[in-house]
Write a protein that holds these residues in place. Structure first.
Motif, PDB file in Angstrom:
ATOM      1  N   ASP A 195       0.861  -1.418  -0.461  1.00  0.00           N
ATOM      2  CA  ASP A 195      -0.304   0.313   0.087  1.00  0.00           C
ATOM      3  C   ASP A 195       0.786   1.175   0.484  1.00  0.00           C
ATOM      4  O   ASP A 195       1.913   1.256   0.231  1.00  0.00           O
ATOM      5  N   VAL A 196      -0.199   2.161  -0.747  1.00  0.00           N
ATOM      6  CA  VAL A 196       1.294   3.955  -0.105  1.00  0.00           C
ATOM      7  C   VAL A 196       2.150   4.163   1.297  1.00  0.00           C
ATOM      8  O   VAL A 196       2.590   4.250   0.965  1.00  0.00           O
ATOM      9  N   ALA A 197       1.256   3.781   1.875  1.00  0.00           N
ATOM     10  CA  ALA A 197       1.864   3.826   3.121  1.00  0.00           C
ATOM     11  C   ALA A 197       3.374   3.176   3.516  1.00  0.00           C
ATOM     12  O   ALA A 197       4.804   3.235   3.719  1.00  0.00           O
ATOM     13  N   GLY A 198       3.468   1.963   2.739  1.00  0.00           N
ATOM     14  CA  GLY A 198       5.389   0.914   2.846  1.00  0.00           C
ATOM     15  C   GLY A 198       5.370   1.161   1.634  1.00  0.00           C
ATOM     16  O   GLY A 198       6.654   0.129   1.120  1.00  0.00           O
ATOM     17  N   VAL A 199       5.490   2.273   0.776  1.00  0.00           N
ATOM     18  CA  VAL A 199       6.350   1.981  -0.518  1.00  0.00           C
ATOM     19  C   VAL A 199       7.617   2.525   0.046  1.00  0.00           C
ATOM     20  O   VAL A 199       8.473   2.384  -1.067  1.00  0.00           O
ATOM     21  N   ALA A 200       8.139   3.067   1.458  1.00  0.00           N
ATOM     22  CA  ALA A 200       9.627   3.053   1.347  1.00  0.00           C
ATOM     23  C   ALA A 200      10.426   1.848   1.575  1.00  0.00           C
ATOM     24  O   ALA A 200      11.461   2.299   1.113  1.00  0.00           O
ATOM     25  N   ALA A 201       9.879   0.924   1.396  1.00  0.00           N
ATOM     26  CA  ALA A 201      10.727  -0.283   1.803  1.00  0.00           C
ATOM     27  C   ALA A 201      10.931  -0.689   0.027  1.00  0.00           C
ATOM     28  O   ALA A 201      11.472  -1.801   0.127  1.00  0.00           O
ATOM     29  N   LEU A 202       9.977  -0.265  -1.052  1.00  0.00           N
ATOM     30  CA  LEU A 202      10.810  -0.741  -2.113  1.00  0.00           C
ATOM     31  C   LEU A 202      11.879   0.022  -2.713  1.00  0.00           C
ATOM     32  O   LEU A 202      12.601  -0.190  -3.928  1.00  0.00           O
ATOM     33  N   ALA A 203      12.336   1.662  -1.907  1.00  0.00           N
ATOM     34  CA  ALA A 203      12.839   2.056  -2.363  1.00  0.00           C
ATOM     35  C   ALA A 203      14.833   1.367  -2.776  1.00  0.00           C
ATOM     36  O   ALA A 203      15.345   1.718  -3.505  1.00  0.00           O
ATOM     37  N   ILE A 204      14.889  -0.076  -1.870  1.00  0.00           N
ATOM     38  CA  ILE A 204      16.281  -0.802  -2.412  1.00  0.00           C
ATOM     39  C   ILE A 204      16.276  -1.067  -3.455  1.00  0.00           C
ATOM     40  O   ILE A 204      17.311  -1.788  -3.959  1.00  0.00           O
TER      41      ILE A 204
END
Length: 196
Positions: A52-61
């Protein structure tokens, strides 16, 4: 996810169209969708919905870039902020069958869709949408987070404000200026001396 994975926030119709444009451009090999309907929605257009949008930071790597793909201008702006907060590069997607002048200025996070035309010295802001078959002719401008629907036609020099939404089939003649946040119904004809 590979080194050429694009994160697309929004797994609806516009998100799918942006995914197709990105893949056809050859700049991206994989798509990872982010959508608040996750985990109930786990796949769209043959690609996974991973967060979800709240978890987007985990995709940065895992991803090289991201784009917000939703028609609602205010929501798109919020999603662009989420992309930046996550540390993901905000990218622009241009369909390979769009015609964009090398002398045009295109803001980051913008989607330019199939058969759209952006003319010489046109200026497109950040996070904007130039939808299929839309025209932004020479010297025209489209503000940040503005949205041109399918088949919208802007004559040379037209100025469209930030967050404005010209829905499908609108046309704007020479010298037209549309203020920030204005919404024009489908098929609206705009002239410099008013609406017709």
């Amino acid at each position: 996810m590979s080194e050429r994975t694009l994160v697309i926030i929004g797994a609806g119709g516009h998100g799918k169209a942006v995914a197709e444009a990105a893949l056809l451009s050859g700049e991206w090999q994989q798509i990872a969708f982010v959508d608040d309907r996750w985990p109930a929605l786990s796949e769209t257009f043959g690609w996974p919905v991973v967060s979800d949008v709240a978890g987007v930071a985990a995709l940065a790597i895992h991803a090289v870039g991201a784009i917000a793909a939703v028609g609602n201008n205010a929501v798109r702006e919020q999603w662009v902020k989420a992309i930046r907060a996550a540390g993901l590069p905000l990218v622009t997607v241009v369909h390979p069958r769009a015609c964009v002048s090398a002398a045009a200025t295109i803001g980051t996070g913008t989607a330019i869709m199939a058969l759209a035309m952006v003319g010489v010295d046109a200026v497109i802001g950040e996070g904007a949408i130039v939808n299929a078959h839309a025209t932004v002719d020479h010297d025209a401008s489209l503000g940040d987070f503005a949205h041109l629907g399918v088949g919208v036609q802007l004559a040379g020099g037209v100025k469209i404000g930030a967050w404005a939404w010209l829905q499908a089939g609108c046309s704007a003649g020479y010298r037209v200026v549309v203020a920030d946040g204005v919404v024009c119904a489908p098929g609206t004809v705009l002239q410099a001396d008013g609406l017709v």
